[in-house]
Design an enzyme around this catalytic site. Structure first.
Site, PDB file in Angstrom:
ATOM      1  CB  THR A   2      -0.916   0.018   1.245  1.00 16.27           C
ATOM      2  OG1 THR A   2      -1.514   1.306   1.391  1.00 16.27           O
ATOM      3  CG2 THR A   2      -0.136  -0.274   2.524  1.00 16.27           C
ATOM      4  CG  ASP A   3      -1.148   5.044  -0.660  1.00 17.86           C
ATOM      5  OD1 ASP A   3      -1.574   4.383   0.317  1.00 17.86           O
ATOM      6  OD2 ASP A   3      -1.811   5.954  -1.206  1.00 17.86           O
ATOM      7  CD  GLU A   4      -2.852   3.821   4.892  1.00 18.43           C
ATOM      8  OE1 GLU A   4      -2.514   3.679   6.072  1.00 18.43           O
ATOM      9  OE2 GLU A   4      -4.031   3.827   4.519  1.00 18.43           O
ATOM     10  CE1 TYR A  34      -3.399  -2.286   6.237  1.00 19.14           C
ATOM     11  CE2 TYR A  34      -2.991   0.023   5.729  1.00 19.14           C
ATOM     12  CZ  TYR A  34      -3.259  -1.266   5.308  1.00 19.14           C
ATOM     13  OH  TYR A  34      -3.369  -1.542   3.969  1.00 19.14           O
ATOM     14  CE  LYS A  38      -0.482  -4.360   3.122  1.00 21.65           C
ATOM     15  NZ  LYS A  38      -1.002  -5.632   2.527  1.00 21.65           N
TER      16      LYS A  38
END
Ligand code: NAD
Ligand code: TDX
Length: 326
Positions: free
Chosen positions: A123-125, A147, A151
């Site tokens: 994910t971009d996060e 989270y 990731k």
């Protein structure tokens, strides 16, 4: 060709599987879905009975089961994860277990069984938060929530299995997805379903945080380009939706649902709330020919129409989690 897809009873994985099952290409794969059916997964998302689909209920942390399935797989696309930031703030244990240990279990097993391409859906996060500009793939990871930290751990583990063991790992880092079948705890379906029920929507802080909104079909197209045309050991950002503050997004959703600003309740901000995400996706464009096709306003209107027509899908899910998060 046998493709193992994890987490495909959820939002994005199920859209990806439907896309491959709809394909008439002669090399369209046989798909095995492995999904634990947590609160976020539902069999209503899958076309059970399709001749090219097999469903296995199970945990990606179950090494014996994972070994059996990877021994029968030529490739893996790994979506399974605990995916909701607010839940990770309330408790991170399931996030570490599934996102980190589960991914490591899959990677070990893929290596042992000689699996080909292993697409890890990140994910971009993982990059953190960026005030201006966009992250290229080489940007250091600086995740802020439990989270995104879980990731980032799985993302780095996946890349380490490539560098250390030569496993054919490819990593995607995508921006915020919207579309049908998204669990009604994420902001778009939460706001739509609340508004359809005549309930207020909770906007965090001042509503000034910015996200890049991409239709789930565009993400799935990107994932499949990475699976079929990507290079081993490479990371591909997938973005190119529309950047909006949460306030702007709320305005569009109110319009699409025929509601006014008096339906918006400003509530306490999310802890550690990332201000803005933005990926530079030029590598996927030039190397793989990736291009998003959906325009946001019509995509949101179609999404609202889907939720309006599919109460049977989301009402039981909202009941399942009660007033806990939605
Ligand atoms: P989701 O929460 O809708 O679905 C997750 C699925 O994984 C569910 O079906 C759940 O039952 C399954 N699952 C959870 N734990 C499991 C376990 N231990 N074993 C087997 N299955 C398990 O998530 P989503 O929004 O579809 O996201 C899919 C992936 O894409 C995730 O890896 C997420 O990090 C990533 N991603 C999501 C977005 C987004 O905007 N939603 C954006 C970029 C990346
Ligand atoms: O009730 C809400 N009110 C609100 O203002 C919720 C649930 C969210 N928000 C805000 C927080 C965020 O700035 O809306 C924005 C989007 O929130 P989420 O839908 O929870 O998404 P986000 O936190 O941006 O993370 C999503 O995108 C990246 C997915 O949930 C992740 O799985 C993905 O990796």
């Amino acid at each position: 060709m046998n493709l193992l897809v994890t987490g495909a009873a959820g939002f994005i994985g199920s859209r990806y599987v439907r896309m491959l099952l709809d394909s008439r290409a002669p090399d369209a794969p046989h798909i095995t879905v492995l999904d634990k059916l947590t609160y976020a997964g539902t069999l209503d998302n899958l076309e059970l009975g399709h001749p090219r689909l097999e469903f296995v209920q199970g945990d990606i942390c179950d090494a014996e089961l994972v070994d059996k399935l990877t021994s029968e797989a030529d490739q893996v696309v790994h979506f399974a994860a605990e995916s909701h930031v607010d839940r990770s703030i309330m408790g991170a244990a399931d996030f570490v277990r599934t996102n980190v240990v589960g991914t490591q279990t899959l990677l070990d097993s893929a290596l042992r069984n000689g699996v080909g391409a292993f697409v890890h859906v990140s994910t971009d996060e993982v990059y953190g938060s960026i005030d201006e500009g966009s992250w290229p793939e080489e940007h250091p990871l600086a995740p802020n929530s439990p989270y995104s930290a879980s990731k980032a751990s799985s993302d780095l583990l996946a890349l380490a299995y490539h560098r250390t063991h030569g496993l054919d790992v490819r990593v995607t880092r995508c921006s915020n997805n919207y579309g049908p079948h998204q669990f009604p705890e994420k902001v778009v379906p939460l706001f739509i379903t609340n508004l359809l029920d005549g309930r207020k929507v909770p906007l965090y802080g001042k509503g000034l945080n910015v996200r890049d909104w991409l239709h789930v079909e565009d993400h799935c197209q990107g994932v499949d380009l990475v699976r079929t045309k990507g290079r081993p050991g490479e990371v591909y950002n997938i973005g190119g939706g529309t950047e909006l503050s949460n306030k702007e997004l709320t305005g569009l959703l109110l319009d699409a649902c025929g509601a006014d600003w008096d339906m918006v309740e400003y509530v306490e901000d999310r802890k550690g709330h990332d201000l803005r995400y933005s990926v530079d996706w030029s590598k996927a464009r030039t190397e793989l020919g990736y291009r998003p096709r959906h325009e946001l306003r019509s995509g949101l209107a179609d999404t609202v129409a889907w939720y309006r027509d599919n109460r049977d899908w989301w009402e039981p899910l909202k009941r399942r989690v009660g007033g806990e998060h939605v």
